[in-house]
Design a protein around this motif. Sequence first.
Motif, PDB file in Angstrom:
ATOM      1  N   LEU A   5       0.884  -1.073   0.064  1.00 19.71           N
ATOM      2  CA  LEU A   5      -0.173   0.041   0.111  1.00 19.71           C
ATOM      3  C   LEU A   5       0.920   1.061  -0.143  1.00 19.71           C
ATOM      4  O   LEU A   5       1.936   1.255   0.870  1.00 19.71           O
ATOM      5  N   ILE A   6       0.617   2.032  -0.818  1.00 17.92           N
ATOM      6  CA  ILE A   6       1.166   3.340  -0.914  1.00 17.92           C
ATOM      7  C   ILE A   6       0.453   4.292  -0.419  1.00 17.92           C
ATOM      8  O   ILE A   6      -0.825   4.743  -0.886  1.00 17.92           O
ATOM      9  N   ILE A   7       0.828   4.894   0.776  1.00 22.41           N
ATOM     10  CA  ILE A   7       0.206   6.284   1.490  1.00 22.41           C
ATOM     11  C   ILE A   7       0.865   7.408   1.295  1.00 22.41           C
ATOM     12  O   ILE A   7       1.962   7.818   1.457  1.00 22.41           O
ATOM     13  N   SER A   8       0.102   8.336   0.375  1.00 18.77           N
ATOM     14  CA  SER A   8       0.708   9.834   0.174  1.00 18.77           C
ATOM     15  C   SER A   8      -0.024  10.650   0.916  1.00 18.77           C
ATOM     16  O   SER A   8      -0.956  11.167   0.974  1.00 18.77           O
ATOM     17  N   THR A   9       1.036  11.387   1.632  1.00 21.78           N
ATOM     18  CA  THR A   9       0.642  12.258   2.657  1.00 21.78           C
ATOM     19  C   THR A   9       0.832  13.825   2.175  1.00 21.78           C
ATOM     20  O   THR A   9       0.526  14.738   2.942  1.00 21.78           O
ATOM     21  N   GLY A  10       1.415  13.945   1.046  1.00 26.13           N
ATOM     22  CA  GLY A  10       1.932  15.434   0.690  1.00 26.13           C
ATOM     23  C   GLY A  10       3.355  15.421   0.210  1.00 26.13           C
ATOM     24  O   GLY A  10       3.878  14.503   0.017  1.00 26.13           O
ATOM     25  N   GLY A  11       3.785  16.594   0.925  1.00 24.77           N
ATOM     26  CA  GLY A  11       5.370  16.886   0.973  1.00 24.77           C
ATOM     27  C   GLY A  11       5.793  17.390  -0.420  1.00 24.77           C
ATOM     28  O   GLY A  11       4.962  17.546  -1.447  1.00 24.77           O
ATOM     29  N   ASP A  25       2.184  24.219  -4.941  1.00 15.81           N
ATOM     30  CA  ASP A  25       1.105  23.603  -4.164  1.00 15.81           C
ATOM     31  C   ASP A  25       1.181  22.078  -4.342  1.00 15.81           C
ATOM     32  O   ASP A  25       1.515  21.455  -5.058  1.00 15.81           O
ATOM     33  N   ILE A  26       0.587  21.306  -3.197  1.00 18.85           N
ATOM     34  CA  ILE A  26       0.684  19.990  -3.049  1.00 18.85           C
ATOM     35  C   ILE A  26      -0.667  19.402  -4.045  1.00 18.85           C
ATOM     36  O   ILE A  26      -1.709  19.541  -3.605  1.00 18.85           O
ATOM     37  N   ASP A  27      -0.213  18.489  -4.882  1.00 20.18           N
ATOM     38  CA  ASP A  27      -1.276  17.624  -5.799  1.00 20.18           C
ATOM     39  C   ASP A  27      -1.948  16.646  -4.742  1.00 20.18           C
ATOM     40  O   ASP A  27      -1.112  15.674  -4.312  1.00 20.18           O
ATOM     41  N   ILE A  46      -3.061   2.928  -4.176  1.00 15.29           N
ATOM     42  CA  ILE A  46      -2.546   4.406  -3.706  1.00 15.29           C
ATOM     43  C   ILE A  46      -3.753   4.904  -2.918  1.00 15.29           C
ATOM     44  O   ILE A  46      -4.815   5.258  -3.367  1.00 15.29           O
ATOM     45  N   LEU A  47      -3.150   5.484  -1.694  1.00 16.56           N
ATOM     46  CA  LEU A  47      -4.321   6.126  -0.877  1.00 16.56           C
ATOM     47  C   LEU A  47      -3.772   7.646  -0.527  1.00 16.56           C
ATOM     48  O   LEU A  47      -2.620   7.710  -0.119  1.00 16.56           O
ATOM     49  N   ASN A  48      -4.474   8.474  -0.647  1.00 15.85           N
ATOM     50  CA  ASN A  48      -4.276   9.978  -0.452  1.00 15.85           C
ATOM     51  C   ASN A  48      -4.868  10.372   0.913  1.00 15.85           C
ATOM     52  O   ASN A  48      -6.034  10.279   0.717  1.00 15.85           O
TER      53      ASN A  48
END
Length: 165
Positions: A5-11, A25-27, A46-48
């Motif tokens: 699982l890929i968790i995208s938190t920003g950055g 800006d963060i997509d 992918i989970l945002n």
Amino acid sequence: MKKILIISTGGTFNKVYNPKTGNLDIDKTSHTLKTIASKWLCDFEILNIIGKDSLEMTNHDRLELLSTIHQSNYHNIIIVHGTDTMDVTAEYLADAELEKTIVLTGAMVPYSIDATEATANFASAHGYLNALEKRGVFIVMNGVFGSYEKVKKNRSEGRFTQIMH
């Protein structure tokens, strides 16, 4: 290959130039991760969540991340995170003693500006996670791999380094 699982938190990894404001800006759609996955011919879940620069992350955000991980059926997770507080989040997750393998990665330069570092860091995190045979929380950045306790951002050098104790 492990199911990841890929968790995208920003950055910074996910930042894109906004021509209206002149800001980066963060997509929050994970366009970068989807692009990498499509070129790799891999299928990732992918989970945002959160969608912030790590300097803006709060303990409430970390609790949301922890809850997401805890509720997930995945045992192998890559977290795309901002580099400034990556170590704080890693320690927070490690303190929860989850029975999962978690690798945090990110980028110092947005993928949208130069894809090299973000792609290399993500690819390294993916390879490292697949090679790991133990549970825990790890950081993979700038070719440095290891436990969150030993991989830290060296601000004076502008990169991550391994801390030797």
